[in-house]
Design an enzyme around this catalytic site. Structure first.
Site, mmCIF file in Angstrom:
data_model
loop_
_atom_site.group_PDB
_atom_site.id
_atom_site.type_symbol
_atom_site.label_atom_id
_atom_site.label_comp_id
_atom_site.label_asym_id
_atom_site.label_seq_id
_atom_site.Cartn_x
_atom_site.Cartn_y
_atom_site.Cartn_z
ATOM 1 N N SER A 32 36.571 47.113 34.198
ATOM 2 C CA SER A 32 37.977 46.740 34.334
ATOM 3 C C SER A 32 38.217 45.538 33.425
ATOM 4 O O SER A 32 37.636 44.471 33.638
ATOM 5 C CB SER A 32 38.246 46.386 35.798
ATOM 6 O OG SER A 32 39.521 45.844 35.949
ATOM 7 N N LYS A 84 39.016 50.685 31.920
ATOM 8 C CA LYS A 84 40.276 50.461 32.656
ATOM 9 C C LYS A 84 40.891 49.195 32.108
ATOM 10 O O LYS A 84 40.207 48.174 31.996
ATOM 11 C CB LYS A 84 39.955 50.342 34.148
ATOM 12 C CG LYS A 84 40.938 49.551 35.002
ATOM 13 C CD LYS A 84 40.663 49.797 36.493
ATOM 14 C CE LYS A 84 40.963 48.572 37.338
ATOM 15 N NZ LYS A 84 40.667 48.791 38.773
ATOM 16 N N LYS A 93 44.064 46.366 32.468
ATOM 17 C CA LYS A 93 45.138 45.853 33.315
ATOM 18 C C LYS A 93 46.423 45.817 32.495
ATOM 19 O O LYS A 93 46.401 45.387 31.329
ATOM 20 C CB LYS A 93 44.798 44.434 33.776
ATOM 21 C CG LYS A 93 43.563 44.358 34.649
ATOM 22 C CD LYS A 93 43.841 44.877 36.037
ATOM 23 C CE LYS A 93 42.701 44.607 36.987
ATOM 24 N NZ LYS A 93 42.944 45.128 38.331
ATOM 25 N N ASP A 99 45.636 49.847 35.179
ATOM 26 C CA ASP A 99 45.882 49.329 36.534
ATOM 27 C C ASP A 99 47.025 48.327 36.461
ATOM 28 O O ASP A 99 46.915 47.316 35.759
ATOM 29 C CB ASP A 99 44.603 48.661 37.077
ATOM 30 C CG ASP A 99 44.731 48.227 38.533
ATOM 31 O OD1 ASP A 99 45.824 48.396 39.127
ATOM 32 O OD2 ASP A 99 43.731 47.716 39.086
ATOM 33 N N GLU A 141 46.783 53.199 38.066
ATOM 34 C CA GLU A 141 46.455 52.645 39.379
ATOM 35 C C GLU A 141 47.576 51.728 39.858
ATOM 36 O O GLU A 141 48.048 50.877 39.108
ATOM 37 C CB GLU A 141 45.124 51.887 39.254
ATOM 38 C CG GLU A 141 44.556 51.353 40.559
ATOM 39 C CD GLU A 141 43.181 50.687 40.356
ATOM 40 O OE1 GLU A 141 42.527 50.937 39.309
ATOM 41 O OE2 GLU A 141 42.771 49.914 41.234
ATOM 42 N N ASP A 160 45.554 51.818 45.167
ATOM 43 C CA ASP A 160 44.564 50.794 45.507
ATOM 44 C C ASP A 160 45.146 49.971 46.665
ATOM 45 O O ASP A 160 44.907 50.282 47.843
ATOM 46 C CB ASP A 160 44.297 49.942 44.249
ATOM 47 C CG ASP A 160 43.458 48.693 44.480
ATOM 48 O OD1 ASP A 160 43.156 48.373 45.630
ATOM 49 O OD2 ASP A 160 43.096 47.997 43.499
ATOM 50 N N LYS A 199 38.277 50.752 48.278
ATOM 51 C CA LYS A 199 37.512 49.510 48.225
ATOM 52 C C LYS A 199 36.965 49.280 49.620
ATOM 53 O O LYS A 199 37.727 49.200 50.593
ATOM 54 C CB LYS A 199 38.402 48.332 47.809
ATOM 55 C CG LYS A 199 38.723 48.323 46.317
ATOM 56 C CD LYS A 199 39.496 47.100 45.919
ATOM 57 C CE LYS A 199 39.843 47.178 44.437
ATOM 58 N NZ LYS A 199 40.926 46.238 44.089
ATOM 59 N N GLY A 218 36.618 47.676 42.863
ATOM 60 C CA GLY A 218 35.883 46.412 42.970
ATOM 61 C C GLY A 218 36.823 45.245 43.123
ATOM 62 O O GLY A 218 38.035 45.358 42.903
HETATM 63 O O1 OSB Z 1 43.035 45.880 41.325
HETATM 64 O O2 OSB Z 1 41.148 46.758 41.063
HETATM 65 C C1 OSB Z 1 41.840 45.749 41.161
HETATM 66 C C2 OSB Z 1 39.738 42.621 40.570
HETATM 67 C C3 OSB Z 1 40.288 41.783 41.494
HETATM 68 C C4 OSB Z 1 41.340 42.216 42.257
HETATM 69 C C5 OSB Z 1 41.854 43.492 42.114
HETATM 70 C C6 OSB Z 1 41.279 44.358 41.203
HETATM 71 C C7 OSB Z 1 40.222 43.898 40.394
HETATM 72 C C8 OSB Z 1 39.597 44.693 39.349
HETATM 73 C C9 OSB Z 1 38.168 44.393 39.005
HETATM 74 O O3 OSB Z 1 40.191 45.515 38.703
HETATM 75 C C10 OSB Z 1 37.256 45.371 39.563
HETATM 76 C C11 OSB Z 1 35.802 44.988 39.493
HETATM 77 O O4 OSB Z 1 35.306 44.232 40.350
HETATM 78 O O5 OSB Z 1 35.112 45.499 38.616
HETATM 79 MG MG MG Z 2 43.402 47.919 41.352
#
Ligand code: OSB
Ligand code: MG
Length: 362
Positions: free
Chosen positions: A134, A160, A162, A187, A212, A237, A261, A289
Site C-alpha cells: 500500500s 495499491k 492511496k 484506496d 477500496e 474496508d 482487517k 493492514g
Molecule cells: O485503509 O487500508 C487502509 C494503513 C492505515 C490505515 C488504513 C489503511 C492503511 C493501509 C496500509 O493501507 C496497509 C498496510 O498495513 O500494509
Molecule cells: Mg483501506
C-alpha cells in the site's frame, strides 16, 4: 485454561518514512501490546489502533477497555475456547480493536497448548500468502513512480495506491502511462461522495482490480448506488465491522470484494464468520493492514491462510515500514511476492524484548 492476568504496554515506533492517506500524514506508529497470562504460559498480541479518524477507538480507549472491563470479566475465569471469550465480552458494545487484542493473545495461548501453528488451529488452507504493498500519498508524482518501481523490483504481486481529491486522476494517468499492465488498485479511505460520480465513471478506463472504500464509512446505501454505475469492483474496508455489516453490504450490492482487517472486526473469530459467509456467496476477500508491527502482521498472515482469501493482502515484511524488528525471525517475502507462514507453534515468532524496551512509552 484459567486467566491469571492481562498486561498492556504502549509502544511508539518511528516509521522509516511518513505514510499519508486522505486522513493525514503520520511518521510514527503507536500500538498497544497485550499479554495474557495463565499460571504457566503467556499469549501475546498487539492492538494497532490508529485513531478516531479511522475508527472510534484510540490506543488509550483500548487500554481502558482492556484493563477496566475485559480484565474484570475474564481474570480468574476458565476459558477453554475462543467462543467462551467472545460470549463473555459480548456485553461490551463496539471497541473491537480492544477486544481483538485480548482475543488474539488467547489464540496464541490456545495454539501453543494444542501444539499447533495458529494458522492450522484456525483452519488455514494455504501456507504461501500473496502480498501487495500500500503506497501512501507522496509529495509529488516522481516520488510515487519511484516507490512503485522499487516495490515492483521487490516482487509485490499488486500495487495499491492511496488517492484523495487532487491526487487521483492525473496520478493514475501517469502511473498507467508508465505501467500499463501491472495489477493495480486504489484506496480512497472514504474521501469522496456521490457528487464525484463523473470521476468514478472515468476510473473504469484504468483497469483497476478494485477501488477500496470510496465513500463515507457509514454509507452502505450510496456505495450500492455507486457500484450500480461503475464497472470497477468496489471493495469495502472502513464500512465493515462485523458479519452483520458484511451481510448488509453484500445484499445491498454495496461491494463486490471485502477487505477483512482482523483488528477492525474484533478478532479472528469474527474474521472466520465473515470469511465463511463470503465463501458461500462467492465474494472474494483479502486481509487488510493497519501498518501493524511484525507481531500484528503475523496474526494477519494466519487470517490470510483461510479459504476465500484469494486476493493479494496488505501484509508486508516487517522492514517495509519499520527499521527495527519486534519479532524473530523477521517476516520475509520471496522474490515473487509470497510470504510463507511460520511452522512453529502459536503465533510462530519470538518477541524481541530489546525492541519493547526501546519503544515503550507507558
Ligand atoms: O485503509 O487500508 C487502509 C494503513 C492505515 C490505515 C488504513 C489503511 C492503511 C493501509 C496500509 O493501507 C496497509 C498496510 O498495513 O500494509
Ligand atoms: Mg483501506
Amino acid at each position: 485454561m484459567k486467566i491469571k492476568s492481562i498486561m498492556c504496554k504502549i509502544l511508539d515506533i518511528p516509521l522509516k518514512s511518513f505514510f499519508q492517506t486522505s486522513y493525514g500524514r503520520f511518521s510514527s506508529r503507536q500500538v498497544l501490546l497485550v499479554k495474557v497470562h495463565t499460571s504457566d504460559d503467556q499469549g501475546i498480541a498487539e492492538c494497532p489502533v490508529l485513531g478516531p479518524f479511522y475508527s472510534p477507538e484510540t490506543t488509550q480507549t483500548a487500554q481502558h477497555i482492556i484493563q477496566d472491563h475485559i480484565s474484570n470479566a475474564i481474570i480468574g475465569r476458565k476459558i477453554n475456547n475462543i467462543e467462551d471469550y467472545v460470549k463473555i465480552v459480548s456485553f461490551i458494545r463496539g471497541h473491537r480493536f480492544a477486544k481483538s487484542g485480548v482475543e488474539l493473545a488467547l489464540w496464541d495461548l490456545l495454539a501453543k497448548q494444542e501444539g499447533l501453528p495458529l494458522y492450522q488451529l484456525l483452519g488455514g488452507v494455504r501456507c504461501k500468502i500473496p502480498s501487495q504493498i500500500s503506497i501512501g500519498v507522496k509529495d509529488n508524482l516522481d516520488h510515487l513512480l519511484q516507490a512503485i518501481k522499487q516495490s515492483l523490483e521487490e516482487g509485490y504481486r499488486q500495487i495499491k495506491i492511496k488517492i484523495q481529491p487532487g491526487w487521483d486522476k492525473k496520478i493514475l494517468e501517469n502511473v498507467r502511462k508508465e505501467y500499463p499492465d501491472i495489477s493495480l488498485m486504489v484506496d480512497a479511505n472514504a474521501a469522496y461522495s456521490l457528487d464525484n460520480i463523473q470521476f468514478f465513471k472515468e476510473l473504469d478506463r484504468y483497469n483497476l482490480s478494485m477501488i477500496e472504500q470510496p465513500l463515507h464509512y457509514n454509507d452502505l446505501y450510496n456505495h450500492a448506488k455507486l457500484q450500480e454505475q461503475i464497472e470497477t469492483p468496489i471493495c469495502l474496508d472502513e464500512s465493515i465491522h462485523s458479519l452483520d455489516d458484511a451481510i448488509t453490504a453484500i445484499k445491498l450490492g454495496s461491494c463486490k470484494i471485502i477487505n477483512i482487517k482482523v483488528f477492525r472486526v474484533g478478532g479472528l473469530y469474527e474474521t472466520k464468520k465473515i470469511q465463511r459467509f463470503c465463501v458461500k456467496n462467492n465474494i472474494d476477500v483479502w486481509c487488510g493492514g493497519m501498518i501493524e508491527t511484525g507481531l500484528g502482521k503475523a496474526f494477519n498472515l494466519a487470517a490470510a491462510s483461510l479459504p476465500g482469501f484469494t486476493l493479494p493482502n496488505d501484509i508486508t515484511p516487517s522492514k517495509t515500514y519499520f527499521t527495527d524488528e519486534i519479532i524473530e525471525p523477521p517476516i520475509k517475502m520471496s522474490k515473487d511476492g509470497y510470504i510463507t507462514l511460520s511452522d512453529r507453534n502459536g503465533i510462530g515468532y519470538a518477541i524481541n524484548n530489546e525492541f519493547i524496551h526501546k519503544y515503550q512509552i507507558k
